[in-house]
Write an enzyme that holds these catalytic residues in place. Sequence first.
Site, mmCIF file in Angstrom:
data_model
loop_
_atom_site.group_PDB
_atom_site.id
_atom_site.type_symbol
_atom_site.label_atom_id
_atom_site.label_comp_id
_atom_site.label_asym_id
_atom_site.label_seq_id
_atom_site.Cartn_x
_atom_site.Cartn_y
_atom_site.Cartn_z
ATOM 1 N N ARG A 195 -3.614 10.120 3.873
ATOM 2 C CA ARG A 195 -2.419 10.876 4.235
ATOM 3 C C ARG A 195 -1.485 11.061 3.032
ATOM 4 O O ARG A 195 -0.901 12.115 2.834
ATOM 5 C CB ARG A 195 -1.715 10.070 5.349
ATOM 6 C CG ARG A 195 -0.439 10.645 5.829
ATOM 7 C CD ARG A 195 -0.667 11.701 6.855
ATOM 8 N NE ARG A 195 0.581 12.277 7.297
ATOM 9 C CZ ARG A 195 0.687 13.503 7.763
ATOM 10 N NH1 ARG A 195 -0.368 14.264 7.888
ATOM 11 N NH2 ARG A 195 1.850 13.963 8.152
ATOM 12 N N LYS A 248 0.836 -1.211 0.000
ATOM 13 C CA LYS A 248 0.000 0.000 0.000
ATOM 14 C C LYS A 248 0.869 1.258 0.000
ATOM 15 O O LYS A 248 0.707 2.144 -0.836
ATOM 16 C CB LYS A 248 -0.911 0.011 1.246
ATOM 17 C CG LYS A 248 -1.604 1.350 1.479
ATOM 18 C CD LYS A 248 -2.510 1.336 2.691
ATOM 19 C CE LYS A 248 -1.924 1.881 3.961
ATOM 20 N NZ LYS A 248 -1.664 3.327 3.985
ATOM 21 N N ASN A 249 1.779 1.335 0.941
ATOM 22 C CA ASN A 249 2.537 2.579 1.076
ATOM 23 C C ASN A 249 3.467 2.819 -0.108
ATOM 24 O O ASN A 249 3.762 3.964 -0.449
ATOM 25 C CB ASN A 249 3.301 2.595 2.402
ATOM 26 C CG ASN A 249 2.353 2.803 3.582
ATOM 27 O OD1 ASN A 249 1.203 3.179 3.388
ATOM 28 N ND2 ASN A 249 2.820 2.542 4.793
ATOM 29 N N ARG A 301 -9.007 -0.245 3.914
ATOM 30 C CA ARG A 301 -8.091 0.752 3.349
ATOM 31 C C ARG A 301 -6.772 0.095 2.952
ATOM 32 O O ARG A 301 -6.088 0.581 2.054
ATOM 33 C CB ARG A 301 -7.783 1.850 4.384
ATOM 34 C CG ARG A 301 -8.926 2.822 4.629
ATOM 35 C CD ARG A 301 -8.453 3.945 5.536
ATOM 36 N NE ARG A 301 -7.121 4.354 5.105
ATOM 37 C CZ ARG A 301 -6.147 4.741 5.914
ATOM 38 N NH1 ARG A 301 -6.346 4.814 7.208
ATOM 39 N NH2 ARG A 301 -4.963 5.091 5.448
ATOM 40 N N ASP A 312 3.722 0.307 12.225
ATOM 41 C CA ASP A 312 2.471 -0.175 11.626
ATOM 42 C C ASP A 312 2.187 -1.638 11.982
ATOM 43 O O ASP A 312 1.132 -2.168 11.635
ATOM 44 C CB ASP A 312 2.492 0.012 10.100
ATOM 45 C CG ASP A 312 2.340 1.480 9.705
ATOM 46 O OD1 ASP A 312 2.133 2.323 10.600
ATOM 47 O OD2 ASP A 312 2.440 1.785 8.504
ATOM 48 N N ARG A 355 0.247 14.966 13.038
ATOM 49 C CA ARG A 355 0.903 14.515 11.814
ATOM 50 C C ARG A 355 1.245 15.749 10.979
ATOM 51 O O ARG A 355 0.641 16.006 9.943
ATOM 52 C CB ARG A 355 0.020 13.518 11.063
ATOM 53 C CG ARG A 355 -0.281 12.282 11.899
ATOM 54 C CD ARG A 355 -0.933 11.186 11.115
ATOM 55 N NE ARG A 355 0.002 10.520 10.214
ATOM 56 C CZ ARG A 355 -0.301 9.437 9.505
ATOM 57 N NH1 ARG A 355 -1.495 8.906 9.598
ATOM 58 N NH2 ARG A 355 0.586 8.882 8.707
ATOM 59 N N PRO A 356 2.251 16.509 11.434
ATOM 60 C CA PRO A 356 2.599 17.738 10.723
ATOM 61 C C PRO A 356 3.302 17.443 9.397
ATOM 62 O O PRO A 356 3.760 16.317 9.182
ATOM 63 C CB PRO A 356 3.561 18.433 11.691
ATOM 64 C CG PRO A 356 4.164 17.337 12.485
ATOM 65 C CD PRO A 356 3.149 16.232 12.560
ATOM 66 N N ILE A 357 3.404 18.454 8.511
ATOM 67 C CA ILE A 357 4.225 18.288 7.301
ATOM 68 C C ILE A 357 5.292 19.382 7.236
ATOM 69 O O ILE A 357 5.715 19.796 6.173
ATOM 70 C CB ILE A 357 3.375 18.243 6.004
ATOM 71 C CG1 ILE A 357 2.544 19.523 5.800
ATOM 72 C CG2 ILE A 357 2.483 17.025 5.955
ATOM 73 C CD1 ILE A 357 2.023 19.665 4.364
ATOM 74 N N ASP A 358 5.715 19.837 8.447
ATOM 75 C CA ASP A 358 6.708 20.911 8.490
ATOM 76 C C ASP A 358 8.028 20.516 7.820
ATOM 77 O O ASP A 358 8.673 21.341 7.168
ATOM 78 C CB ASP A 358 6.944 21.354 9.946
ATOM 79 C CG ASP A 358 7.378 20.199 10.827
ATOM 80 O OD1 ASP A 358 6.664 19.174 10.860
ATOM 81 O OD2 ASP A 358 8.439 20.291 11.463
ATOM 82 N N CYS A 407 -4.825 8.074 9.099
ATOM 83 C CA CYS A 407 -5.107 7.599 10.459
ATOM 84 C C CYS A 407 -4.757 8.683 11.462
ATOM 85 O O CYS A 407 -3.762 9.395 11.308
ATOM 86 C CB CYS A 407 -4.279 6.355 10.764
ATOM 87 S SG CYS A 407 -4.774 4.944 9.795
HETATM 88 C C1 UD1 Z 1 4.288 6.741 6.893
HETATM 89 C C2 UD1 Z 1 3.272 5.649 6.684
HETATM 90 C C3 UD1 Z 1 2.625 5.273 8.018
HETATM 91 C C4 UD1 Z 1 3.707 4.898 9.039
HETATM 92 C C5 UD1 Z 1 4.769 5.990 9.132
HETATM 93 C C6 UD1 Z 1 5.954 5.591 10.006
HETATM 94 C C7 UD1 Z 1 2.491 6.121 4.431
HETATM 95 C C8 UD1 Z 1 1.383 6.584 3.562
HETATM 96 N N1 UD1 Z 1 2.257 6.133 5.763
HETATM 97 O O1 UD1 Z 1 3.568 7.876 7.414
HETATM 98 O O2 UD1 Z 1 1.771 4.160 7.780
HETATM 99 O O3 UD1 Z 1 3.116 4.733 10.314
HETATM 100 O O4 UD1 Z 1 5.288 6.304 7.821
HETATM 101 O O5 UD1 Z 1 6.554 4.425 9.516
HETATM 102 O O6 UD1 Z 1 3.531 5.687 3.966
HETATM 103 N N2 UD1 Z 1 6.950 14.232 11.434
HETATM 104 C C9 UD1 Z 1 7.156 15.558 11.734
HETATM 105 N N3 UD1 Z 1 7.115 16.489 10.711
HETATM 106 C C10 UD1 Z 1 6.877 16.121 9.417
HETATM 107 C C11 UD1 Z 1 6.678 14.754 9.119
HETATM 108 C C12 UD1 Z 1 6.718 13.831 10.159
HETATM 109 O O7 UD1 Z 1 7.367 15.921 12.887
HETATM 110 O O8 UD1 Z 1 6.869 16.982 8.542
HETATM 111 C C13 UD1 Z 1 6.991 13.234 12.539
HETATM 112 C C14 UD1 Z 1 5.620 12.576 12.744
HETATM 113 O O9 UD1 Z 1 4.801 13.335 13.610
HETATM 114 C C15 UD1 Z 1 6.014 11.217 13.322
HETATM 115 C C16 UD1 Z 1 7.361 10.922 12.652
HETATM 116 O O10 UD1 Z 1 7.828 12.167 12.137
HETATM 117 O O11 UD1 Z 1 6.204 11.309 14.707
HETATM 118 C C17 UD1 Z 1 7.314 9.913 11.530
HETATM 119 O O12 UD1 Z 1 6.368 10.316 10.560
HETATM 120 P P1 UD1 Z 1 6.515 9.938 9.007
HETATM 121 O O13 UD1 Z 1 7.621 8.936 8.834
HETATM 122 O O14 UD1 Z 1 6.571 11.191 8.225
HETATM 123 O O15 UD1 Z 1 5.122 9.215 8.718
HETATM 124 P P2 UD1 Z 1 4.247 9.301 7.428
HETATM 125 O O16 UD1 Z 1 5.123 9.427 6.226
HETATM 126 O O17 UD1 Z 1 3.149 10.287 7.602
#
Ligand code: UD1
Length: 440
Positions: free
Chosen positions: A99, A24-25, A410, A318, A128-131, A123
């Site tokens: 996401r 999926k991912n 999903r 996961d 879940r920031p995108i900073d 989820c």
């Molecule tokens: C992806 C997976 C999700 C999995 C996660 C961790 C997909 C679609 N989803 O989510 O299933 O649980 O990896 O293996 O592939 N963070 C920040 N700022 C950011 C981005 C992330 O602080 O801009 C933090 C998050 O809050 C979290 C950590 O980094 O604590 C890891 O997040 P991230 O690896 O980015 O997860 P996703 O890519 O959203």
Amino acid sequence: MSPYSYKINGGHKLCGDVNISGSKNAVLGVLAAAMMIDGVCNLENVPDISDVHVMIELCQTLGATIETEKAPEGSLTLHIDPRTINTYKATGAAVSKIRASYYLLGALLAREGKASLRMPGGCNFGQRPIDLHLKAFKAMGAKGANPENLNDGIITLEASPLKGAKVFFDIVSVGATINVMLAATKAQGKTVITNAAKEPHIVDVANFLNSMGAKIKGAGTDTISIQGVPVLPGNFSYSIIPDQIEAGTYMIAAAVTGGDVTIHNVIPTHMEPLSAKMREMGYIVDEDDDSIRVCKEEDAEITGTNIKTMPYPGFPTDLQPQAVVLMCLADGMSKMHENVWQNRFQYIPELLRMGADINVFDRIALVEGIKKFRGATVTATDLRAGAALVCAALAAEGTSYVTNAKKIDRGYEHIVDKLRSLGADIDRTEEVYYEQDEEA
Ligand code: UD1
């Protein structure tokens, strides 16, 4: 579609063979990447799951042409032509359903030099920031890449041109690594990502892009370098890797029912963090080239263990909820430390209804082994939580209803058929349901 639940009569040992679907991912990242190419491509081994259908719809809304063909074994083959894309805006309501729609930011920036995106969903297990994504885009010359530029939940970035940059992540992020890789593929000059995530699906997205003409080196290590190219010719077929998390879920389902299951179409090295823990607990985990057999000796003692979730190659977050189910049926005390997400124990009250003995202290769950789960009506609070509840219900005495089952669909292709083929008594039913979204 009417709300539905999974009704499971537990206590049947799972036995036999099961095939794992495409990841999926990985496919969500690859689909976004496919929007950047300047020719056509075919994607094979695409899982037939609702998140994939949402992503296809998002790409079609941009103007991309995507034809879907169903392979005999149930997976999808997609014929993709992104040359018909006619907008830089991904702002429809469907964007908030998953996401991974954030990958369209990187892909559209690379393709159009401009991107508008509604803030993504997915989820809900903490912030879940995108900073990190935005900081990197800013370093690459994108204007508007500040969280305060959110306008009615929509962010708009513009770069003319997008330039290669040095990007350092202070937190390891799967999404930010893929997003920057996408944008950098067509940027001017070279981008180097330091402290990149190393998950298998990052390698898959990089392999896909390289097969389309990109120049990406080092995916799967913590330093990825990307030499931007002006054109991605495409005209290639690519097959998605097997889903590490689906495979792990079936390994755990086999184990907790005391069964004997061979899981095919897996990459055993991707499973090592789970395989090692399961062996340590007392299960037999035998690997072949592309399959894994899970079983246990008749009177084997299964002991508790400690797990801390970590970025790859650590134990995947996961698989955390499913692994807690495994811990529940082990002898003695186990400890689960959730190190990636802030709030990923929301499903534990559901397991308590099934007889689990778990105490949560912030990000640590202390799990005391029990003899058996009891059947109960429980709610899938998110995708992997739902999968964990299915595992517990399969092992339980009596009947369970796992409500809000659309969350599970999903990410798990044909889960009812696959579990039935292993001997589970599971049905999709509208008898008992609970729409979590309406209450949230
Ligand atoms: C992806 C997976 C999700 C999995 C996660 C961790 C997909 C679609 N989803 O989510 O299933 O649980 O990896 O293996 O592939 N963070 C920040 N700022 C950011 C981005 C992330 O602080 O801009 C933090 C998050 O809050 C979290 C950590 O980094 O604590 C890891 O997040 P991230 O690896 O980015 O997860 P996703 O890519 O959203």
